[in-house]
Scaffold this motif. Structure first.
Motif, PDB file in Angstrom:
ATOM      1  N   ALA A 259     -79.359  47.261-119.437  1.00 52.05           N
ATOM      2  CA  ALA A 259     -78.583  46.147-119.984  1.00 52.05           C
ATOM      3  C   ALA A 259     -78.083  46.450-121.389  1.00 52.05           C
ATOM      4  O   ALA A 259     -76.949  46.096-121.742  1.00 52.05           O
ATOM      5  CB  ALA A 259     -79.439  44.876-119.988  1.00 52.05           C
ATOM      6  N   LEU A 263     -74.172  46.315-122.370  1.00 51.74           N
ATOM      7  CA  LEU A 263     -73.634  45.389-123.356  1.00 51.74           C
ATOM      8  C   LEU A 263     -73.046  46.109-124.561  1.00 51.74           C
ATOM      9  O   LEU A 263     -72.034  45.672-125.123  1.00 51.74           O
ATOM     10  CB  LEU A 263     -74.734  44.411-123.798  1.00 51.74           C
ATOM     11  CG  LEU A 263     -75.171  43.402-122.728  1.00 51.74           C
ATOM     12  CD1 LEU A 263     -76.417  42.658-123.161  1.00 51.74           C
ATOM     13  CD2 LEU A 263     -74.039  42.414-122.412  1.00 51.74           C
ATOM     14  N   VAL A 280     -77.660  42.621-111.048  1.00 51.40           N
ATOM     15  CA  VAL A 280     -78.404  42.609-112.309  1.00 51.40           C
ATOM     16  C   VAL A 280     -79.840  42.226-112.001  1.00 51.40           C
ATOM     17  O   VAL A 280     -80.098  41.231-111.309  1.00 51.40           O
ATOM     18  CB  VAL A 280     -77.796  41.604-113.315  1.00 51.40           C
ATOM     19  CG1 VAL A 280     -78.507  41.711-114.662  1.00 51.40           C
ATOM     20  CG2 VAL A 280     -76.297  41.830-113.473  1.00 51.40           C
ATOM     21  N   VAL A 290     -75.400  39.880-119.255  1.00 50.37           N
ATOM     22  CA  VAL A 290     -74.822  40.954-118.447  1.00 50.37           C
ATOM     23  C   VAL A 290     -74.032  40.371-117.283  1.00 50.37           C
ATOM     24  O   VAL A 290     -72.889  40.775-117.012  1.00 50.37           O
ATOM     25  CB  VAL A 290     -75.924  41.905-117.934  1.00 50.37           C
ATOM     26  CG1 VAL A 290     -75.350  42.894-116.915  1.00 50.37           C
ATOM     27  CG2 VAL A 290     -76.573  42.658-119.085  1.00 50.37           C
TER      28      VAL A 290
END
Length: 653
Positions: A259, A263, A280, A290
């Motif tokens: 993640a 990001l 996810v 996310v």
């Protein structure tokens, strides 16, 4: 969560609810008929909102300023005065007012009446007002000549630098990124933390004289030993910016990413689209970030080998390809979020979960990943999962898959949002073997005099937790630089209302207390029958007179809710601040737990006229009423009708 007004049962009780037959001992209530050794005392306590705030904000105080109970000094607006009280603990209120999950609101005693006070929304309003009106922090005139190195420019490092600069120390922040902000910039998406807001609040800290050396990694570009030689003290706030990979077979496939990497690539501008199907794995706020970013990015209708999202995330040739790919038509992505916990028990903020569901994201709770399904080309094609039972046993999470429930969720991109870790490259000696740094209550690193730490290097938690760590560490660093012993921290480590400061603002004399004389009505060193127990006592709702408070609906911020179609390519901010009148109305819902808010109940209901208002020339917040002990018979009525629990029955003759 807000309760519909139609479902709220009006309060009909005074001290006890209807049907409560608990009887108190009469000896505790009225003593010798016409006199008592127990009379009113005025006890300042910590409200549970503040006790639940990891940064220790003086929440009750700034709400009392907004509502008009505590008056600002001459020539200072209430907005500025409230903002300055708020920023004594937290220099980033506009950011935190948007993204903090607000544990203060969960602790709020107003939940016992109908709904919590919108503390986060008032903080948001004050932060926005300060930016719009160009408010600045005031740098101290005296400089100590001491130097401090702050490693890491995230919330912990910025908080520490801010507090130390206010104390007159010269601070230099070292950060490996191109810009300050840490996870606030490289983790949380811009539609939750607008970059102009983040930049404005960081610039205020730099304007105090704080220096920043960017693109400098400690342990690589400069050693920690060199830092220690050049500076009088060091603060370590590197943050946990390395994601944890999925602990299953096949997790090393190129299109299985963390993640934090996902990001960062998005916030850097490299990642412009994702695959058609995104899975996810998580359950916290980061996993929601996310999923909502993936929903907004979507996928494109014409893809080539160089367009793969994992290439952009890895920082390879995919950057240019993604830039060109924006010419293609963007389409929605199928986004699925899985968690080992049931949806209602996930750690993510409830309102964030609701927004994600509204945007068309599928959330599947009680699902454990078993393996990544890998195709002939080595890329992941899906995630094998199973239903599970998850529970904490002795502080450890135990996950038990349910046999026969296995299935595969197809995926073009899989993102692991199951936790973060600190990168100790070049600083391996500081790692306690558990991916953290050992520190004492002052956040001084074990065995390292003059070296302190805070934030995720102690334990990954909230941004506001890192801010709180920074403030405490800064106080420890200041004492160390002054050659003072590091004292034991208070049981409740928060920024408290200071009655003595209010007396000074009013121009009233404040002297020193000479032991053993304490609390006398003739001393200017103490306020008669007042005691501040904020460092050791959080006042519960049972100590309040809840019957005083009527049902009042919460003033809610406008939050833009998007459908699945509307979310695509929509990177506008979703949360709008309260209007001024709304912020004041919301602050008035605060019950001022543990401190007087001048309701006059004790004066009106005292049968002996023993409780009286202090003369206007001598009164201030927290010193609105007093007691004539020659008249008081200890009947405790003032205590019973005190809405805030500020009046307690104490010993005295």
């Amino acid at each position: 969560m807000s309760v519909p007004s139609s479902e709220v049962k009006p309060l009909t009780f005074r001290r006890y609810k209807d049907g409560d037959t608990k009887v108190r001992r009469w000896q505790d209530e009225i003593f010798d008929a016409d006199h008592s050794h127990k009379c009113p005392t005025y006890i300042q306590s910590t409200p549970p909102c503040q006790g639940s705030c990891p940064s220790g904000e003086d929440i009750r105080s700034y709400l009392n300023i907004v509502r008009g109970v505590e008056k600002p000094p001459k020539d200072v607006t209430w907005q500025e005065y409230a903002w300055r009280r708020l920023t004594e603990a937290n220099p980033l209120p506009s950011v935190m007012g948007r993204v903090c999950p607000a544990p203060c609101e969960s602790g709020c005693n107003r939940n016992q009446v109908e709904d919590f006070v919108g503390i986060n929304s008032v903080e948001h309003f004050l932060g926005e007002w300060a930016i719009e009106h160009g408010l600045k922090f005031v740098a101290p005139e005296h400089k100590t000549g001491k130097t401090v190195a702050v490693i890491g420019g995230g919330p912990a490092g910025l908080s520490t630098a801010y507090q130390l600069a206010l104390k007159g120390h010269a601070v230099t922040i070292f950060d490996e990124r191109a810009e300050l902000g840490g996870m606030m910039r490289y983790g949380i998406p811009g539609f939750r933390t607008p970059r102009d807001v983040l930049d404005a609040e960081i610039q205020r800290i730099l304007d105090l004289g704080v220096q920043a050396r960017m693109n400098t990694r400690i342990g690589t570009d400069i050693t920690l030993e060199q830092i220690q030689q050049q500076f009088d003290a060091v603060f370590l706030g590197m943050g946990a910016q390395s994601g944890r990979p999925l602990p299953v077979e096949g997790a090393d496939a190129p299109n299985v990413v963390t993640a934090t990497a996902f990001l960062k690539a998005f916030n850097d501008g490299r990642l412009q689209h994702v695959g058609q199907r995104v899975v996810v794995v998580g359950g916290g706020d980061t996993s929601i970030d996310v999923a909502t970013v993936a929903r907004r990015l979507g996928h494109i209708d014409q893809t080539h080998e160089a367009d793969r999202p994992e290439l952009a995330i890895a920082g390879d040739t995919g950057y240019a390809a993604h830039d060109a790919a924006m010419l293609s038509r963007r389409q929605g992505a199928e986004v699925t979020l899985t968690s080992v916990f049931a949806v209602e028990k996930m750690q993510a903020s409830k309102h964030e979960v609701e927004h994600a569901l509204g945007e068309g994201i599928t959330i599947r709770g009680s699902m454990v990943p078993l393996a990544v399904v890998v195709g002939a080309d080595g890329r992941a094609t899906g995630l094998k999962v199973a239903q599970c039972e998850a529970k904490l046993v002795g502080g450890r999470l135990e996950i038990k898959p349910v046999e026969g429930t296995e299935e595969v969720i197809e995926a073009d991109l899989i993102v692991s949002a199951i936790g973060q870790a600190v990168d100790f490259s070049g600083l391996e000696a500081l790692n306690n073997g558990k991916g953290a740094i050992n520190a004492d209550k002052n956040y001084q690193v074990a065995g390292q005099t003059g070296m302190f730490c805070g934030g995720d290097v102690i334990r990954p938690h909230l941004l506001t937790t890192a801010i709180g760590h920074g403030a405490i560490a800064a106080e420890g660093i200041h004492r160390f630089l002054q050659g003072e012993a590091l004292d034991k921290r208070p049981k409740i480590d928060v920024h408290s209302f200071d009655l003595m400061r209010k007396l000074v603002e009013k121009g009233l004399p404040v002297g020193s207390i000479e032991e053993p004389l304490r609390g006398t009505d003739t001393s200017t060193g103490a306020v008669h029958n007042f005691d501040n127990r904020s460092d050791r006592y959080v006042i519960p709702h049972k100590d309040l007179f809840l019957g005083h408070f009527n049902y009042t609906e919460r003033n809610k911020r406008k939050v833009v809710s998007l459908s699945a179609e509307e979310a695509l390519s929509n990177f506008e901010e979703r949360m709008l601040p309260l209007l001024e009148a709304q912020a004041q109305a919301e602050a008035k819902r605060c019950m001022s737990c543990g401190l007087c808010f001048e309701c006059d109940n004790c004066v009106v209901y005292c049968p002996q006229t023993a409780v009286f208002k202090v003369k206007k020339s001598q009164s201030t917040t927290g010193r609105y009423v007093d007691t004539d002990y020659n008249k008081c018979i200890g009947c405790h009525i003032c205590h019973d009708v005190c809405p805030t629990g500020y009046i307690q029955m104490g010993l005295g003759e």
